[in-house]
Write a protein that holds these residues in place. Structure first.
Motif, PDB file in Angstrom:
ATOM      1  N   HIS A  27      39.252  21.416  36.644  1.00  0.00           N
ATOM      2  CA  HIS A  27      40.043  21.565  37.860  1.00  0.00           C
ATOM      3  C   HIS A  27      39.231  21.253  39.107  1.00  0.00           C
ATOM      4  O   HIS A  27      38.040  21.547  39.171  1.00  0.00           O
ATOM      5  CB  HIS A  27      40.591  22.982  37.968  1.00  0.00           C
ATOM      6  CG  HIS A  27      41.532  23.351  36.858  1.00  0.00           C
ATOM      7  ND1 HIS A  27      41.874  24.656  36.585  1.00  0.00           N
ATOM      8  CD2 HIS A  27      42.194  22.593  35.960  1.00  0.00           C
ATOM      9  CE1 HIS A  27      42.721  24.689  35.562  1.00  0.00           C
ATOM     10  NE2 HIS A  27      42.912  23.444  35.158  1.00  0.00           N
ATOM     11  N   VAL A  28      39.892  20.695  40.109  1.00  0.00           N
ATOM     12  CA  VAL A  28      39.268  20.584  41.420  1.00  0.00           C
ATOM     13  C   VAL A  28      39.181  21.991  41.997  1.00  0.00           C
ATOM     14  O   VAL A  28      40.160  22.742  41.990  1.00  0.00           O
ATOM     15  CB  VAL A  28      40.097  19.672  42.356  1.00  0.00           C
ATOM     16  CG1 VAL A  28      39.521  19.708  43.762  1.00  0.00           C
ATOM     17  CG2 VAL A  28      40.101  18.242  41.832  1.00  0.00           C
ATOM     18  N   SER A  29      38.016  22.388  42.461  1.00  0.00           N
ATOM     19  CA  SER A  29      37.811  23.754  42.926  1.00  0.00           C
ATOM     20  C   SER A  29      37.071  23.765  44.259  1.00  0.00           C
ATOM     21  O   SER A  29      36.534  22.754  44.697  1.00  0.00           O
ATOM     22  CB  SER A  29      37.026  24.559  41.887  1.00  0.00           C
ATOM     23  OG  SER A  29      35.756  23.960  41.660  1.00  0.00           O
ATOM     24  N   VAL A  30      37.042  24.938  44.892  1.00  0.00           N
ATOM     25  CA  VAL A  30      36.316  25.109  46.152  1.00  0.00           C
ATOM     26  C   VAL A  30      35.471  26.370  46.053  1.00  0.00           C
ATOM     27  O   VAL A  30      35.930  27.410  45.582  1.00  0.00           O
ATOM     28  CB  VAL A  30      37.285  25.193  47.354  1.00  0.00           C
ATOM     29  CG1 VAL A  30      38.265  26.349  47.199  1.00  0.00           C
ATOM     30  CG2 VAL A  30      36.516  25.320  48.663  1.00  0.00           C
ATOM     31  N   GLN A  31      34.211  26.260  46.476  1.00  0.00           N
ATOM     32  CA  GLN A  31      33.282  27.376  46.451  1.00  0.00           C
ATOM     33  C   GLN A  31      32.492  27.403  47.755  1.00  0.00           C
ATOM     34  O   GLN A  31      32.070  26.363  48.254  1.00  0.00           O
ATOM     35  CB  GLN A  31      32.314  27.268  45.274  1.00  0.00           C
ATOM     36  CG  GLN A  31      32.956  27.449  43.908  1.00  0.00           C
ATOM     37  CD  GLN A  31      33.468  28.863  43.687  1.00  0.00           C
ATOM     38  OE1 GLN A  31      32.945  29.809  44.270  1.00  0.00           O
ATOM     39  NE2 GLN A  31      34.492  29.002  42.858  1.00  0.00           N
ATOM     40  N   PHE A  46      33.836  21.290  47.848  1.00  0.00           N
ATOM     41  CA  PHE A  46      34.962  20.925  47.003  1.00  0.00           C
ATOM     42  C   PHE A  46      34.402  20.150  45.805  1.00  0.00           C
ATOM     43  O   PHE A  46      33.876  19.048  45.960  1.00  0.00           O
ATOM     44  CB  PHE A  46      35.975  20.079  47.778  1.00  0.00           C
ATOM     45  CG  PHE A  46      36.725  20.856  48.820  1.00  0.00           C
ATOM     46  CD1 PHE A  46      37.853  21.582  48.478  1.00  0.00           C
ATOM     47  CD2 PHE A  46      36.282  20.889  50.133  1.00  0.00           C
ATOM     48  CE1 PHE A  46      38.544  22.320  49.433  1.00  0.00           C
ATOM     49  CE2 PHE A  46      36.962  21.619  51.095  1.00  0.00           C
ATOM     50  CZ  PHE A  46      38.091  22.335  50.750  1.00  0.00           C
ATOM     51  N   LYS A  47      34.496  20.765  44.638  1.00  0.00           N
ATOM     52  CA  LYS A  47      33.925  20.176  43.424  1.00  0.00           C
ATOM     53  C   LYS A  47      35.006  19.403  42.671  1.00  0.00           C
ATOM     54  O   LYS A  47      36.056  19.943  42.330  1.00  0.00           O
ATOM     55  CB  LYS A  47      33.349  21.271  42.526  1.00  0.00           C
ATOM     56  CG  LYS A  47      32.671  20.750  41.275  1.00  0.00           C
ATOM     57  CD  LYS A  47      32.098  21.903  40.457  1.00  0.00           C
ATOM     58  CE  LYS A  47      31.436  21.409  39.195  1.00  0.00           C
ATOM     59  NZ  LYS A  47      30.885  22.518  38.387  1.00  0.00           N
ATOM     60  N   GLN A 124      30.449  16.727  44.587  1.00  0.00           N
ATOM     61  CA  GLN A 124      30.776  17.786  45.535  1.00  0.00           C
ATOM     62  C   GLN A 124      30.927  17.196  46.934  1.00  0.00           C
ATOM     63  O   GLN A 124      30.147  16.338  47.347  1.00  0.00           O
ATOM     64  CB  GLN A 124      29.703  18.873  45.531  1.00  0.00           C
ATOM     65  CG  GLN A 124      29.647  19.663  44.236  1.00  0.00           C
ATOM     66  CD  GLN A 124      28.812  20.912  44.359  1.00  0.00           C
ATOM     67  OE1 GLN A 124      29.293  22.020  44.189  1.00  0.00           O
ATOM     68  NE2 GLN A 124      27.530  20.762  44.634  1.00  0.00           N
ATOM     69  N   GLN A 138      42.662  35.084  51.115  1.00  0.00           N
ATOM     70  CA  GLN A 138      42.322  33.813  50.480  1.00  0.00           C
ATOM     71  C   GLN A 138      42.980  32.661  51.230  1.00  0.00           C
ATOM     72  O   GLN A 138      43.928  32.856  51.992  1.00  0.00           O
ATOM     73  CB  GLN A 138      42.771  33.802  49.015  1.00  0.00           C
ATOM     74  CG  GLN A 138      44.276  33.890  48.834  1.00  0.00           C
ATOM     75  CD  GLN A 138      44.691  33.897  47.381  1.00  0.00           C
ATOM     76  OE1 GLN A 138      43.959  34.329  46.497  1.00  0.00           O
ATOM     77  NE2 GLN A 138      45.885  33.386  47.098  1.00  0.00           N
ATOM     78  N   TRP A 155      46.683  18.578  42.490  1.00  0.00           N
ATOM     79  CA  TRP A 155      46.244  19.968  42.325  1.00  0.00           C
ATOM     80  C   TRP A 155      46.860  20.775  43.461  1.00  0.00           C
ATOM     81  O   TRP A 155      46.201  21.097  44.454  1.00  0.00           O
ATOM     82  CB  TRP A 155      44.725  20.059  42.349  1.00  0.00           C
ATOM     83  CG  TRP A 155      44.043  19.165  41.359  1.00  0.00           C
ATOM     84  CD1 TRP A 155      43.458  17.956  41.594  1.00  0.00           C
ATOM     85  CD2 TRP A 155      43.890  19.405  39.957  1.00  0.00           C
ATOM     86  NE1 TRP A 155      42.937  17.431  40.445  1.00  0.00           N
ATOM     87  CE2 TRP A 155      43.197  18.296  39.401  1.00  0.00           C
ATOM     88  CE3 TRP A 155      44.275  20.445  39.105  1.00  0.00           C
ATOM     89  CZ2 TRP A 155      42.874  18.202  38.064  1.00  0.00           C
ATOM     90  CZ3 TRP A 155      43.957  20.356  37.765  1.00  0.00           C
ATOM     91  CH2 TRP A 155      43.262  19.251  37.250  1.00  0.00           C
ATOM     92  N   GLU A 165      47.688  31.105  35.010  1.00  0.00           N
ATOM     93  CA  GLU A 165      47.165  30.006  35.808  1.00  0.00           C
ATOM     94  C   GLU A 165      48.050  28.772  35.641  1.00  0.00           C
ATOM     95  O   GLU A 165      48.402  28.407  34.517  1.00  0.00           O
ATOM     96  CB  GLU A 165      45.734  29.688  35.387  1.00  0.00           C
ATOM     97  CG  GLU A 165      45.094  28.627  36.274  1.00  0.00           C
ATOM     98  CD  GLU A 165      43.662  28.325  35.849  1.00  0.00           C
ATOM     99  OE1 GLU A 165      42.818  28.098  36.710  1.00  0.00           O
ATOM    100  OE2 GLU A 165      43.411  28.314  34.630  1.00  0.00           O
ATOM    101  N   PRO A 171      42.956  24.414  44.647  1.00  0.00           N
ATOM    102  CA  PRO A 171      41.709  25.138  44.915  1.00  0.00           C
ATOM    103  C   PRO A 171      41.972  26.341  45.824  1.00  0.00           C
ATOM    104  O   PRO A 171      42.663  26.219  46.839  1.00  0.00           O
ATOM    105  CB  PRO A 171      40.842  24.084  45.625  1.00  0.00           C
ATOM    106  CG  PRO A 171      41.402  22.772  45.186  1.00  0.00           C
ATOM    107  CD  PRO A 171      42.872  22.991  45.049  1.00  0.00           C
TER     108      PRO A 171
END
Length: 248
Positions: A27-31, A46-47, A124, A138, A155, A165, A171
């Motif tokens: 999944h495209v994610s954000v950390q 953004f990964k 990233q 969030q 996404w 999920e 993200p």
């Protein structure tokens, strides 16, 4: 025979773990780098993994939340990628440092020039953002991933509390509690807090040293004064006795 069955069971279990973990990791994610504190500023990554075996990722679009607009969005340059920033008018202007902000970044698009994401790799995309909202737990960033074979993966499905999920989840950035000084700032905020504590400790130590020195000085002065008085009394007594002897 037993060993063969055990090995086979282990292989099946390992394959199951890989099958379960594989899609989730794609999944495209954000950390955040450090923490993303409410009311503060943060750097987000953004990964984007490539989940196709025969195609490369050549474009990423990240939509910023309209319900919680961010007054500052600054992407970091990524070698081999062009960056396009889209802004939109705000229905309700933001007030930042005494200034009214009438528009905010609504979308950032990265397009591969020479740095496409090949199969088996990820990339990233860092972005500095702020100020993060104080009335939210969030932020949801809907993302669109495009491959060089024209396939588009959206996404954009928002998670629901207590629900499963989604197949293509957006993200989600989890926000932490605001810092005590009200400025957020993650690691920088913590460092400033430590610096303030150290400064307070040094000041206290200096005050203690000064107080001790003053106390010592006062004690010394009192001792010398008493000695002087004693010597003076002794001198007077000696003079009186000497006078009496002469008279006698």
């Amino acid at each position: 025979m037993k060993l063969s069955r055990i090995a086979l069971a282990g292989g099946v279990a390992a394959s199951t773990v890989l099958l379960i973990a594989g899609p989730a990791a794609a999944h495209v994610s954000v950390q955040p780098v450090g923490e993303a504190a409410k009311g503060g500023y943060a750097t987000l990554n953004f990964k984007v993994p490539n989940e196709r075996d025969q195609a490369s990722t050549v474009k990423l679009e990240v939509n910023f939340p309209a319900d919680h607009p961010l007054s500052s969005v600054t992407p970091q340059a990524v070698p081999g990628w062009k960056i396009d920033i889209s802004k939109s008018k705000l229905a309700k202007p933001l007030e930042v440092h005494g200034k009214k902000i009438t528009e905010a970044v609504s979308k950032v698009t990265w397009t591969a020039d020479e740095g496409e994401i090949a199969p088996g790799y990820f990339q990233q995309f860092p972005v500095s953002v702020g100020a993060l909202p104080e009335d939210a737990d969030q932020l949801v960033f809907k993302a669109i991933q495009t491959y060089d074979n024209k396939e588009v993966v959206r996404w954009i499905e928002e998670p629901t509390a207590g629900g499963e999920e989604p197949d293509s989840p957006a993200p989600v950035l989890k926000l932490t509690a605001a810092a005590e000084d009200g400025h957020g700032g993650g690691a920088d905020g913590a460092k400033k807090t430590d610096d303030h504590k150290a400064a307070d400790t040094d000041a206290s130590a200096k005050e203690s040293t000064t107080a001790a020195s003053s106390s010592t000085s006062d004690t010394t002065a009192r001792t010398l004064g008493i000695i002087g008085i004693v010597i003076g009394i002794g001198g007077i007594a000696f003079g009186v006795l000497a006078g009496r002897r002469r008279s006698a």
